[in-house]
Write an enzyme that holds these catalytic residues in place. Structure first.
Site, PDB file in Angstrom:
ATOM      1  N   LYS A 282      -1.686  -1.658  -3.683  1.00 32.66           N
ATOM      2  CA  LYS A 282      -2.884  -1.091  -3.282  1.00 32.66           C
ATOM      3  C   LYS A 282      -2.853   0.919  -3.098  1.00 32.66           C
ATOM      4  CE  LYS A 282      -5.415  -0.465   1.070  1.00 32.66           C
ATOM      5  NZ  LYS A 282      -6.608  -1.575   1.995  1.00 32.66           N
TER       6      LYS A 282
ATOM      7  N   GLU B 280       1.430  -1.436  -0.003  1.00 30.40           N
ATOM      8  CA  GLU B 280       0.043  -0.330   0.386  1.00 30.40           C
ATOM      9  C   GLU B 280       0.931   1.476   0.097  1.00 30.40           C
ATOM     10  OE1 GLU B 280      -3.337   0.317   3.306  1.00 30.40           O
ATOM     11  OE2 GLU B 280      -3.648   2.024   2.449  1.00 30.40           O
TER      12      GLU B 280
HETATM   13  P1  13P Z   1      -9.404   3.887   3.064  1.00 30.85           P
HETATM   14  O1  13P Z   1     -10.069   2.466   1.915  1.00 30.85           O
HETATM   15  O2  13P Z   1     -10.087   4.431   4.148  1.00 30.85           O
HETATM   16  O3  13P Z   1      -8.290   4.553   2.577  1.00 30.85           O
HETATM   17  O4  13P Z   1      -8.575   2.876   3.964  1.00 30.85           O
HETATM   18  C1  13P Z   1      -7.984   2.129   3.451  1.00 30.85           C
HETATM   19  C2  13P Z   1      -7.326   0.904   3.899  1.00 30.85           C
HETATM   20  O5  13P Z   1      -6.396   0.495   4.356  1.00 30.85           O
HETATM   21  C3  13P Z   1      -5.321   2.041   4.871  1.00 30.85           C
HETATM   22  O6  13P Z   1      -4.971   1.487   4.712  1.00 30.85           O
END
Ligand code: 13P
Length: 363
Positions: free
Chosen positions: A219, A177
């Site tokens: 992500k 992410e």
């Molecule tokens: P959001 O979809 O609220 O951005 O959260 C995703 C997430 O995993 C944050 O680490």
């Protein structure tokens, strides 16, 4: 490294146009969201809320995996059934957030570095033993004057790659992410530039650390203008003639007004330029977008480009799935069923968006 296991996990998470539900808010983040709605910030309230989520009837129809926080990973329903068992019965794979949070990057005011590498190998082995099959680590990049700096980009990409290699060694598929935040006055174009630079750095480091790209899920953020950027010109033109419409648009944040097609086009362009075709899936974060807009944007990308994409394009939303349900639950037992219905509905809307079949009427 067991490459076959990682590839199978990716296939399971990405099969049948399903997506991921992030419910891995740390206790402070979860408490903040509860506090805004007057919900008690206790371990019992967090447990009740997570029980509401994992017991939502039919959740597995649209959700292939959930990302949990350590507290939730070990929790049970009120009747003592472990959450992991409930998820297994619903055909949902459990994942675990393993970073320990984004901390201030020394000598770089306004920038963050995500921590959690110390002792990570042992923690990953323990989570695998307990049943986790994938993990998550979140890097955060802010856009501002001279930000993100090269050093911040490189440090975060390096940490993500070290994490990913350790995950794969332990048999856990790493969710990579890298979130470029919406906070700021930047334009859509600036977000595009930064997003591409972030992703380029991430893949350089993943290759450097010998991460198997077939065994990851990326992500990223969608490419969006900053929350306090200038309002688009068209808004003023519309405002001149149509009073009602004017009020509605002016009330909205600039990132909400951004044209859905443009966001879809620019986001796709950035991903095509930077993400290797062997990566099996891209699962967007929602980043604070309103739930319907996050679905509409994901839908537009799949609707227009699905046939040409080398990777599955899906979701790994937290707020864009959970927030409407949390707003209904408010910590009250009597609201559980209604909140679950809304949660299931948002999950189903996002699955439809993965097929390019989401419509405003569904919302
Ligand atoms: P959001 O979809 O609220 O951005 O959260 C995703 C997430 O995993 C944050 O680490």
């Amino acid at each position: 490294m067991n490459a076959q296991l990682l590839i199978e996990t990716a296939q399971k998470l990405l099969a049948n146009d399903k997506g991921l539900l992030a419910m891995d808010e740390s206790n402070p983040t979860c408490n903040q969201r509860f506090a805004k709605l007057g919900i008690p910030q206790t371990v019992e309230a967090r447990r009740d809320y997570r029980e509401l989520i994992v017991t939502t009837p039919g959740l597995g129809e649209s959700i292939s995996g959930v990302i949990l926080y350590d507290e939730t990973f070990r929790q049970t329903k009120r009747d003592g059934t472990p959450f992991l068992q409930v998820l297994a019965a619903a055909g949902i794979l459990p994942g675990i957030k393993v970073d320990t949070g984004a901390k201030d990057l020394a000598a770089h005011p306004g920038e963050k570095i995500t921590e959690g590498l110390d002792g990570l190998r042992e923690r990953l082995q323990a989570y695998f033993q307990m049943g986790a099959r994938f993990a998550k680590w979140r890097a955060v990049l802010a856009i501002g004057d001279g930000r993100p700096s090269r050093s911040c980009l490189e440090a975060n990409a390096h940490a993500l790659a070290r994490y990913a290699a350790l995950c794969q060694e332990a048999g856990l598929l790493p969710i990579i992410e890298a979130e470029v935040l919406m906070t700021g006055s930047h334009t859509l174009e600036r977000c595009r530039q930064v997003t591409e630079e972030v992703l380029r750095n991430v893949f350089i480091q993943l290759n450097c650390q010998r991460v198997l790209l077939e065994g990851i899920i990326l992500k990223p953020n969608m490419v969006l203008p900053g929350l306090s950027s200038a309002r688009p010109q068209e808004v003023k033109e519309v405002a001149a003639g149509e009073q009602q419409y004017q009020v509605r648009l002016i009330d909205r944040r600039p990132d909400e007004i951004a044209d859905v097609s443009e966001v879809a086009d620019v986001t796709m362009k950035s991903l095509w330029r930077t993400v290797p075709a062997v990566v099996p899936g891209i699962a967007f974060l929602s980043g604070g977008q309103p739930a319907e807009l996050a679905s509409a944007r994901l839908n537009m990308m799949n609707h227009r480009f699905r046939a040409q994409l080398p990777w599955a394009l899906t979701f790994s939303f937290s707020r864009a799935i959970q927030q409407p349900a949390l707003d209904i639950w408010l910590g009250q037992e009597a609201n559980v069923v209604a909140a679950q219905k809304v949660l299931r509905h948002r999950a189903d809307c996002n699955r439809a968006a993965c097929r390019g079949e989401y419509t405003a009427a569904m919302a």
